[in-house]
Design a protein around this motif. Structure first.
Motif, mmCIF file in Angstrom:
data_model
loop_
_atom_site.group_PDB
_atom_site.id
_atom_site.type_symbol
_atom_site.label_atom_id
_atom_site.label_comp_id
_atom_site.label_asym_id
_atom_site.label_seq_id
_atom_site.Cartn_x
_atom_site.Cartn_y
_atom_site.Cartn_z
ATOM 1 N N ASP A 150 27.745 -25.934 118.349
ATOM 2 C CA ASP A 150 29.135 -26.386 118.445
ATOM 3 C C ASP A 150 30.109 -25.218 118.362
ATOM 4 O O ASP A 150 31.314 -25.396 118.587
ATOM 5 N N GLN A 205 28.802 -37.270 125.338
ATOM 6 C CA GLN A 205 27.870 -37.957 124.447
ATOM 7 C C GLN A 205 27.490 -37.126 123.231
ATOM 8 O O GLN A 205 27.230 -37.665 122.160
ATOM 9 N N GLN A 206 27.472 -35.802 123.377
ATOM 10 C CA GLN A 206 27.035 -34.978 122.257
ATOM 11 C C GLN A 206 28.033 -34.983 121.098
ATOM 12 O O GLN A 206 27.708 -34.559 119.977
ATOM 13 N N TYR A 207 29.255 -35.491 121.361
ATOM 14 C CA TYR A 207 30.251 -35.577 120.290
ATOM 15 C C TYR A 207 30.456 -37.008 119.802
ATOM 16 O O TYR A 207 31.201 -37.235 118.848
#
Length: 270
Positions: free
Chosen positions: A110, A81-83
């Motif tokens: 990142d 989800q973070q990407y």
């Protein structure tokens, strides 16, 4: 087999398994600006149609999936989800052997290692590169604090990574050892830098330079100001200043009103 060769563009890292498939990463480390965009390069010698190519991008440290492509289309069910919404391929480039990943709105967390895996009907191969993140330091703010021992000149700025800070007197004498610099890592991952130099009455006819260097981005910030005084010998050097600081582009302009027997002026050095 893993080959490493040199080229004018940098170091070419290749993962060789067959003559038909070879992944090339032209940069071992990709440098990106905080909140900016980056391209993680991944190229292979293709000759296949897009529906015959499988591409998988993963973060090495966590095994998180950034992007997967197979059956001729993107497959994002297992994407971390973070990407989501921040990464994408260039689908029209796949048949030309370009599996590079576009990375948007890059954050400091990142930074790390990323792996590009490509599979065709003949074989599969992988390439690994590192993503390094840096942030330009903000234009420093200046605070001037009067104490019983002298006057403190305090510069503050924010950026990443930790910078090199120095102070000069009369443009060539390094007086950094007389200053105090504090670097603190904030919740957003950026460093807050505060550097102060105390100046007493014996240094009233000198100019001073504050320098901050971000080595990774080759960013250099320099502020020079000059103190001048016509104080007579024997007069006690105790001053109370009311100062209004104005920053104009790359110059520091300060108007000073001194409550004392003799005037002292603070002005930008030429």
């Amino acid at each position: 087999m893993h080959d490493v060769t040199s080229s004018a563009a940098g170091t070419l890292i290749t993962s060789n398994f067959t003559d038909q498939l070879q992944i090339s990463v032209w940069e071992e480390t990709v440098l990106s600006i905080h909140d900016g965009n980056a391209i993680l390069p991944c190229h292979f010698f293709s000759g296949f149609l897009s529906h015959q190519i499988i591409v998988l991008w993963q973060r090495v440290e966590t095994k998180e999936i950034l992007w997967s492509y197979y059956h001729g289309q993107n497959q994002l069910n297992e994407q971390s989800q973070q990407y989501s919404g921040r990464v994408s391929l260039f689908p029209e480039e796949l048949e030309r052997g370009n599996a590079s990943l576009k990375f948007e709105n890059v954050k400091l967390n990142d930074a790390g290692k990323y792996m590009c895996s490509v599979r065709t009907p003949l074989e599969n191969s992988t390439g690994i590169l590192s993503l390094q993140i840096a942030a330009y330091y903000t234009e420093p703010s200046l605070r001037i604090v009067q104490t019983s021992n002298g006057t403190n000149f305090i510069f503050e700025s924010r950026g990443f990574p930790e910078p090199t800070v120095s102070w000069l007197k009369d443009k060539h004498l390094d007086i950094s050892a007389l200053s105090e610099t504090l670097c603190q890592l904030g919740e957003d991952g950026l460093y807050s830098v505060q550097s102060s130099l105390q100046i007493n009455g014996t240094s009233m006819s000198s100019n001073f330079t504050f320098r901050l260097l971000n080595d990774v981005l080759q960013q250099s910030i320099s502020w020079t100001f000059e103190l001048s005084s016509d104080i007579d010998t024997g007069i006690e050097n105790r001053y109370r200043w009311i100062l209004l600081a104005v920053l104009v582009i790359a110059e520091l302009v300060i108007t000073a009103i001194l409550i004392s027997k003799k005037p002292v002026s603070l002005k930008p050095a030429k």
